[in-house]
Design a protein around this motif. Structure first.
Motif, PDB file in Angstrom:
ATOM      1  N   LEU A   1      -1.692  19.096  -1.241  1.00 47.88           N
ATOM      2  CA  LEU A   1      -2.430  18.425  -2.307  1.00 47.88           C
ATOM      3  C   LEU A   1      -1.747  17.120  -2.731  1.00 47.88           C
ATOM      4  CD1 LEU A   1      -4.961  18.883  -4.036  1.00 47.88           C
ATOM      5  CD2 LEU A   1      -3.480  19.988  -5.735  1.00 47.88           C
ATOM      6  N   PHE A   2      -2.540  16.036  -2.766  1.00 51.22           N
ATOM      7  CA  PHE A   2      -2.069  14.731  -3.230  1.00 51.22           C
ATOM      8  C   PHE A   2      -2.678  14.433  -4.590  1.00 51.22           C
ATOM      9  CE2 PHE A   2      -0.484  13.990   0.951  1.00 51.22           C
ATOM     10  CZ  PHE A   2       0.383  12.900   0.879  1.00 51.22           C
ATOM     11  N   ASP A   3      -1.928  13.735  -5.407  1.00 52.50           N
ATOM     12  CA  ASP A   3      -2.414  13.295  -6.715  1.00 52.50           C
ATOM     13  C   ASP A   3      -3.224  12.015  -6.553  1.00 52.50           C
ATOM     14  OD1 ASP A   3      -1.522  11.472  -9.386  1.00 52.50           O
ATOM     15  OD2 ASP A   3      -2.169  13.530  -9.781  1.00 52.50           O
ATOM     16  N   LEU A   4      -4.376  11.922  -7.233  1.00 52.43           N
ATOM     17  CA  LEU A   4      -5.238  10.742  -7.114  1.00 52.43           C
ATOM     18  C   LEU A   4      -4.510   9.479  -7.580  1.00 52.43           C
ATOM     19  CD1 LEU A   4      -8.002   9.522  -6.486  1.00 52.43           C
ATOM     20  CD2 LEU A   4      -8.722  10.131  -8.805  1.00 52.43           C
ATOM     21  N   LYS A   5      -3.686   9.597  -8.590  1.00 55.37           N
ATOM     22  CA  LYS A   5      -2.922   8.458  -9.095  1.00 55.37           C
ATOM     23  C   LYS A   5      -2.006   7.901  -8.015  1.00 55.37           C
ATOM     24  CE  LYS A   5       0.242   7.153 -12.845  1.00 55.37           C
ATOM     25  NZ  LYS A   5       0.983   7.637 -14.036  1.00 55.37           N
ATOM     26  N   THR A   6      -1.409   8.790  -7.236  1.00 54.57           N
ATOM     27  CA  THR A   6      -0.518   8.372  -6.146  1.00 54.57           C
ATOM     28  C   THR A   6      -1.281   7.609  -5.074  1.00 54.57           C
ATOM     29  OG1 THR A   6       0.910  10.294  -6.512  1.00 54.57           O
ATOM     30  CG2 THR A   6       1.075   9.198  -4.368  1.00 54.57           C
ATOM     31  N   LEU A   7      -2.474   8.081  -4.739  1.00 54.46           N
ATOM     32  CA  LEU A   7      -3.277   7.436  -3.700  1.00 54.46           C
ATOM     33  C   LEU A   7      -3.836   6.102  -4.176  1.00 54.46           C
ATOM     34  CD1 LEU A   7      -5.166  10.531  -2.240  1.00 54.46           C
ATOM     35  CD2 LEU A   7      -3.025   9.489  -1.483  1.00 54.46           C
ATOM     36  N   ARG A   8      -4.182   6.015  -5.439  1.00 51.09           N
ATOM     37  CA  ARG A   8      -4.639   4.718  -5.980  1.00 51.09           C
ATOM     38  C   ARG A   8      -3.524   3.687  -5.915  1.00 51.09           C
ATOM     39  NH1 ARG A   8      -9.488   4.561  -8.447  1.00 51.09           N
ATOM     40  NH2 ARG A   8     -10.470   6.518  -9.125  1.00 51.09           N
ATOM     41  N   ALA A   9      -2.311   4.108  -6.247  1.00 47.94           N
ATOM     42  CA  ALA A   9      -1.166   3.191  -6.195  1.00 47.94           C
ATOM     43  C   ALA A   9      -0.862   2.779  -4.760  1.00 47.94           C
ATOM     44  CB  ALA A   9       0.049   3.848  -6.832  1.00 47.94           C
ATOM     45  N   ALA A  10      -1.030   3.701  -3.822  1.00 53.17           N
ATOM     46  CA  ALA A  10      -0.720   3.418  -2.415  1.00 53.17           C
ATOM     47  C   ALA A  10      -1.693   2.433  -1.792  1.00 53.17           C
ATOM     48  CB  ALA A  10      -0.721   4.718  -1.616  1.00 53.17           C
ATOM     49  N   THR A  11      -2.927   2.366  -2.319  1.00 57.39           N
ATOM     50  CA  THR A  11      -3.967   1.507  -1.738  1.00 57.39           C
ATOM     51  C   THR A  11      -4.356   0.349  -2.648  1.00 57.39           C
ATOM     52  OG1 THR A  11      -5.694   2.930  -2.672  1.00 57.39           O
ATOM     53  CG2 THR A  11      -4.953   3.425  -0.425  1.00 57.39           C
ATOM     54  N   ASN A  12      -3.549   0.127  -3.697  1.00 59.42           N
ATOM     55  CA  ASN A  12      -3.884  -0.913  -4.677  1.00 59.42           C
ATOM     56  C   ASN A  12      -5.290  -0.663  -5.224  1.00 59.42           C
ATOM     57  OD1 ASN A  12      -3.596  -3.177  -6.300  1.00 59.42           O
ATOM     58  ND2 ASN A  12      -4.175  -4.627  -4.668  1.00 59.42           N
ATOM     59  N   ASN A  13      -5.488   0.564  -5.683  1.00 53.92           N
ATOM     60  CA  ASN A  13      -6.759   1.016  -6.251  1.00 53.92           C
ATOM     61  C   ASN A  13      -7.921   0.860  -5.261  1.00 53.92           C
ATOM     62  OD1 ASN A  13      -8.290   2.221  -8.256  1.00 53.92           O
ATOM     63  ND2 ASN A  13      -8.831   0.266  -9.213  1.00 53.92           N
ATOM     64  N   PHE A  14      -7.659   1.255  -4.009  1.00 50.85           N
ATOM     65  CA  PHE A  14      -8.663   1.213  -2.934  1.00 50.85           C
ATOM     66  C   PHE A  14      -9.285  -0.186  -2.792  1.00 50.85           C
ATOM     67  CE2 PHE A  14      -8.784   5.603  -4.643  1.00 50.85           C
ATOM     68  CZ  PHE A  14      -8.320   6.268  -3.522  1.00 50.85           C
TER      69      PHE A  14
END
Length: 334
Positions: free
Chosen positions: A86-99
């Motif tokens: 499980l990944f946190d959505l906040k982490t993924l937003r930060a990784a992609t510059n908010n998609f």
């Protein structure tokens, strides 16, 4: 009166006793036989009921044990596996510059794919499913369950997922060279796919497919094998991706039927496209179409660039009747 005449004779006493004993025996028989018979009947009926119940339990147990599972474990173990991915959505937003669009590296029928960078420095590929995509929660969980247990160098590796705020996101290893169709159908990039490279790609796809069908813990039918679902790493090694439509088979199962036809027309076998019958042969048919595309550098669905009036399979079938073409084709690939 003579005393002898008053006392009963021995014979009379004997016959009287025998009569009483006979009456008692008949009485016991009348009482015992029905009771014993009733006990036997009830015992037989109970035995039949118990055997039937045990057979039902054994049948249900065997069905439960033999049902193919993507995890092959109990629900507690499955939940533990899912939690670890499980990944946190906040982490993924930060990784992609908010998609951001700048990080978008592809887009398909189910949504967009972004390149991401975790705080640890690991590059990842993030498949963000659109909310109106055809892949629902069932297909989403299916892809997670499958890829979590599949490990092969010619299959894309799943790192995790996110189900938060109505988002359905899959996190994969980052494969830098995008998909096979990006090179194969571009006249400028085709030159990077020389014959040794194309041979390596073909063999790699075949190995990944063999693993899915025969060598993994699960027997899996991909059902959507095509050029856009073959990713290429930095050395142009192929990795089969997109398992949203895949199905698990019993190891002894040969085929299955469905009323929901999924996949890409042109890559579908006739029995699957027309009757919903899919099997290992369905994937092999798709691999054959992909093989022709790799060899020719042409799309199956639009072989004739002017009008798209003839597909690649029909063209190859027609050309195989010309011995000169067959000889020329053989010489070009030897």
């Amino acid at each position: 009166m003579d005393s002898k005449s008053i006392l009963p004779k021995p014979d009379d006493i004997s016959s009287s006793c025998i009569g009483k004993k006979g009456n008692s025996s008949r009485l016991l028989i009348v009482i015992i036989v029905p009771v014993v018979g009733t006990v036997i009947i009830f015992g037989f009926l109970y035995s039949c009921w118990l055997n039937r119940k045990m057979r039902k339990i054994r049948t249900e147990g065997s069905k439960s044990d033999s049902t193919p599972s993507a995890f092959g474990e109990d629900s507690q173990s499955m939940d533990s596996t899912m939690d670890s991915l499980l990944f946190d959505l906040k982490t993924l937003r930060a990784a992609t510059n908010n998609f951001s669009d700048a990080n978008k590296i592809g887009e398909g029928g189910f949504g967009a794919v972004y390149k991401g960078l975790l705080s640890s420095g690991l590059e990842i590929a993030i498949k963000r499913l659109s909310r109106n995509s055809g892949q629902g929660t069932e297909e989403f969980k299916n892809e997670i369950a499958l890829l979590a247990k599949l490990q092969h160098r010619n299959l894309v590796r799943l790192l995790g997922f996110c189900l938060e705020a109505k988002e359905k996101i899959l996190v994969y290893e980052f494969v830098p060279n995008k998909s096979l169709d990006y090179f194969l159908f571009d006249t400028d990039k085709q030159s990077q796919l020389d014959w040794p490279t194309r041979h390596k790609i073909i063999v790699g796809i075949a190995r990944g497919l063999l693993y899915l069908h025969e060598e993994s813990r699960l027997k899996i039918i991909h059902r959507d094998l095509k050029a856009s679902n073959i990713l290429l790493d930095s050395k142009l090694n192929p990795k089969i991706s997109d398992f949203g439509m895949a199905r698990i088979f019993f190891m002894e199962q040969s085929q299955a039927n469905t009323t929901r036809i999924v996949g890409t027309y042109g890559y579908m076998s006739p029995e699957y496209a027309m009757h919903g019958q899919f099997s290992v042969k369905s994937d092999v048919f798709s691999f054959g179409v992909l093989l022709l595309e790799i060899l020719s550098g042409k799309k199956n669905s639009c072989f004739n660039n002017s009008e798209c009036s003839q597909d690649l399979l029909s063209y190859v079938k027609y050309m195989l009747h010309d011995p000169k073409v067959v000889l020329l084709f053989y010489c070009s690939i030897v």
